[in-house]
Write a protein that holds these residues in place. Sequence first.
Motif, PDB file in Angstrom:
ATOM      1  N   GLY A 302       0.794  -1.227   0.000  1.00 18.33           N
ATOM      2  CA  GLY A 302       0.000   0.000   0.000  1.00 18.33           C
ATOM      3  C   GLY A 302       0.823   1.272   0.000  1.00 18.33           C
ATOM      4  N   LEU A 303       2.144   1.137  -0.036  1.00 17.77           N
ATOM      5  CA  LEU A 303       3.023   2.309  -0.036  1.00 17.77           C
ATOM      6  C   LEU A 303       3.432   2.673  -1.460  1.00 17.77           C
ATOM      7  CD1 LEU A 303       5.402   1.282   2.905  1.00 17.77           C
ATOM      8  CD2 LEU A 303       3.358   2.729   3.034  1.00 17.77           C
ATOM      9  N   THR A 304       3.813   3.925  -1.663  1.00 15.15           N
ATOM     10  CA  THR A 304       4.329   4.332  -2.964  1.00 15.15           C
ATOM     11  C   THR A 304       5.752   3.810  -3.136  1.00 15.15           C
ATOM     12  OG1 THR A 304       5.323   6.402  -2.200  1.00 15.15           O
ATOM     13  CG2 THR A 304       2.985   6.458  -2.793  1.00 15.15           C
ATOM     14  N   GLU A 305       6.225   3.808  -4.371  1.00 19.98           N
ATOM     15  CA  GLU A 305       7.577   3.328  -4.650  1.00 19.98           C
ATOM     16  C   GLU A 305       8.617   4.155  -3.885  1.00 19.98           C
ATOM     17  OE1 GLU A 305      10.677   2.767  -8.406  1.00 19.98           O
ATOM     18  OE2 GLU A 305       8.579   3.310  -8.768  1.00 19.98           O
ATOM     19  N   GLN A 306       8.417   5.467  -3.843  1.00 23.65           N
ATOM     20  CA  GLN A 306       9.366   6.324  -3.146  1.00 23.65           C
ATOM     21  C   GLN A 306       9.338   6.107  -1.627  1.00 23.65           C
ATOM     22  OE1 GLN A 306      11.831   8.924  -4.429  1.00 23.65           O
ATOM     23  NE2 GLN A 306      11.596   7.102  -5.703  1.00 23.65           N
ATOM     24  N   GLN A 307       8.164   5.812  -1.081  1.00 26.99           N
ATOM     25  CA  GLN A 307       8.077   5.508   0.353  1.00 26.99           C
ATOM     26  C   GLN A 307       8.806   4.210   0.682  1.00 26.99           C
ATOM     27  OE1 GLN A 307       3.854   5.584   1.074  1.00 26.99           O
ATOM     28  NE2 GLN A 307       3.726   7.815   0.898  1.00 26.99           N
ATOM     29  N   VAL A 308       8.699   3.231  -0.202  1.00 28.29           N
ATOM     30  CA  VAL A 308       9.415   1.970   0.002  1.00 28.29           C
ATOM     31  C   VAL A 308      10.925   2.210  -0.073  1.00 28.29           C
ATOM     32  CG1 VAL A 308       9.861  -0.324  -0.958  1.00 28.29           C
ATOM     33  CG2 VAL A 308       7.517   0.531  -0.824  1.00 28.29           C
ATOM     34  N   CYS A 309      11.356   3.042  -1.000  1.00 27.71           N
ATOM     35  CA  CYS A 309      12.783   3.374  -1.100  1.00 27.71           C
ATOM     36  C   CYS A 309      13.268   4.069   0.170  1.00 27.71           C
ATOM     37  CB  CYS A 309      13.034   4.274  -2.311  1.00 27.71           C
ATOM     38  SG  CYS A 309      12.825   3.452  -3.910  1.00 27.71           S
ATOM     39  N   TYR A 310      12.420   4.939   0.712  1.00 23.38           N
ATOM     40  CA  TYR A 310      12.777   5.632   1.959  1.00 23.38           C
ATOM     41  C   TYR A 310      12.908   4.627   3.101  1.00 23.38           C
ATOM     42  CZ  TYR A 310      12.846   9.205   5.583  1.00 23.38           C
ATOM     43  OH  TYR A 310      13.216  10.004   6.645  1.00 23.38           O
ATOM     44  N   LEU A 311      11.993   3.659   3.161  1.00 23.71           N
ATOM     45  CA  LEU A 311      12.078   2.632   4.205  1.00 23.71           C
ATOM     46  C   LEU A 311      13.351   1.802   4.065  1.00 23.71           C
ATOM     47  CD1 LEU A 311       8.447   1.207   4.607  1.00 23.71           C
ATOM     48  CD2 LEU A 311       9.656   2.837   6.058  1.00 23.71           C
ATOM     49  N   ARG A 312      13.762   1.552   2.835  1.00 30.40           N
ATOM     50  CA  ARG A 312      14.999   0.805   2.629  1.00 30.40           C
ATOM     51  C   ARG A 312      16.178   1.563   3.251  1.00 30.40           C
ATOM     52  NH1 ARG A 312      17.236  -3.106  -0.930  1.00 30.40           N
ATOM     53  NH2 ARG A 312      19.479  -2.754  -1.212  1.00 30.40           N
ATOM     54  N   ALA A 313      16.186   2.872   3.074  1.00 28.16           N
ATOM     55  CA  ALA A 313      17.255   3.683   3.662  1.00 28.16           C
ATOM     56  C   ALA A 313      17.204   3.633   5.190  1.00 28.16           C
ATOM     57  CB  ALA A 313      17.146   5.123   3.163  1.00 28.16           C
ATOM     58  N   VAL A 314      15.992   3.664   5.742  1.00 23.36           N
ATOM     59  CA  VAL A 314      15.840   3.630   7.201  1.00 23.36           C
ATOM     60  C   VAL A 314      16.346   2.307   7.768  1.00 23.36           C
ATOM     61  CG1 VAL A 314      14.184   3.642   9.109  1.00 23.36           C
ATOM     62  CG2 VAL A 314      13.936   5.287   7.240  1.00 23.36           C
ATOM     63  N   VAL A 315      15.888   1.196   7.198  1.00 23.93           N
ATOM     64  CA  VAL A 315      16.282  -0.105   7.747  1.00 23.93           C
ATOM     65  C   VAL A 315      17.755  -0.405   7.484  1.00 23.93           C
ATOM     66  CG1 VAL A 315      13.946  -1.043   7.591  1.00 23.93           C
ATOM     67  CG2 VAL A 315      15.551  -1.440   5.715  1.00 23.93           C
ATOM     68  N   ALA A 316      18.346   0.282   6.496  1.00 23.49           N
ATOM     69  CA  ALA A 316      19.775   0.115   6.242  1.00 23.49           C
ATOM     70  C   ALA A 316      20.610   0.899   7.245  1.00 23.49           C
ATOM     71  CB  ALA A 316      20.115   0.555   4.819  1.00 23.49           C
ATOM     72  N   GLY A 317      19.940   1.688   8.076  1.00 27.61           N
ATOM     73  CA  GLY A 317      20.646   2.428   9.117  1.00 27.61           C
ATOM     74  C   GLY A 317      21.189   3.763   8.678  1.00 27.61           C
TER      75      GLY A 317
END
Length: 376
Positions: A302-317
């Motif tokens: 349910g997230l946008t592609e850019q929101q998923v990319c942002y989450l990737r950055a967050v979980v990558a620390g």
Amino acid sequence: METPFDNIKSSENQHFVGRREELSRLSANFSFMTNTVLLSPQGWGKTSLAFKAAETVASREADFRFCFVDLFNVRVEEDFYVSLLQNVIKSVSSNVEDAMSVLGGFFKEERPSVELGDGGLSDMKLHFDRKAVRKHKDLMLDIPERLARERNLKLVICLDDFHMVELFDDPDAFLHGLDTHWTSHEKVAYCICSSPNGMIEKFARKSIAFHVYGQVMDIGKIEEAELNRMLRDRFMDSGKYLDEEKASMMIELADGCPYYVHQIANLSWMRTSVVCSEDVIMEAHASLVDQSSLVFAMLTAGLTEQQVCYLRAVVAGETVISSSEVLHRHNITSATSASRSKAALLHRGIVCNVGEKVVMADPIYAYWLKHKYFMI
């Protein structure tokens, strides 16, 4: 089979761990009728803290009554008023007959229908016509104050999962209405338990009811030593053994979130015959992740592609997500896009601010994203 980790949201003493300073502050706020907002991500123990503070004050001050209103399943404004009224009447009434008398005193023509279960007063449910609720919403907001005055009581109303009011059709107008009523109440104090997000934080820090007459408490994690001791004691009391290192492992896997600490401990306890092992704990953690995988997959879809990319950055620390290097590494189109994604994810409670860093609000979701979805 009942385990020592059942009923993890219980208000009972054995389910409360640590937080001596926060408990002292909140108990004092209740005693002095100070409006309070408790802010922290989901599962960090706001509700347990409020329950414990209520027990502490109620045990020493006979004229206090505490009302807990769970807003998790409240999606429309009219349901808020009914839920508030229903729980307030239960908290100040001595029995069903008393509750019916209260209703009759305030609603002479458009009385709600009353549903009673086997539990009597504790199971009482009120059903109003939506039009009647809209007509009487101001009355419903003031009934707690009027009842407290009539019965010479001090009433503390705790509103759990308050962030759900963002789903209302016009949350700004709703919050303004609360503020208008609450500032005139002298015999009622309010305790808001909420995940931090823009709207609730703005309300808490700028509304007259809170920035003048109240206090905002940002709730951190429970001390690891307290959680560790609790886990080992629960195992020992039930005839099983958990050593300090394995208890720390549970806490680390849950990133210190009390809700998930209990979940992992519960699943580990059920898999343990006598001595809890590392393999048992890892199996319990994997089971917890698997149980939530479908929910996490639907949430991510349910997230946008850019929101998923942002989450990737967050979980990558990543700590400075707006830097050009980080944006490029995680396919985020611009700093503006990162800012918009952050705002949207904060609004939905998927990420939260801890100090100056953006982190995942749910540590198990963070693990699932990192190891199952992104495979970092």
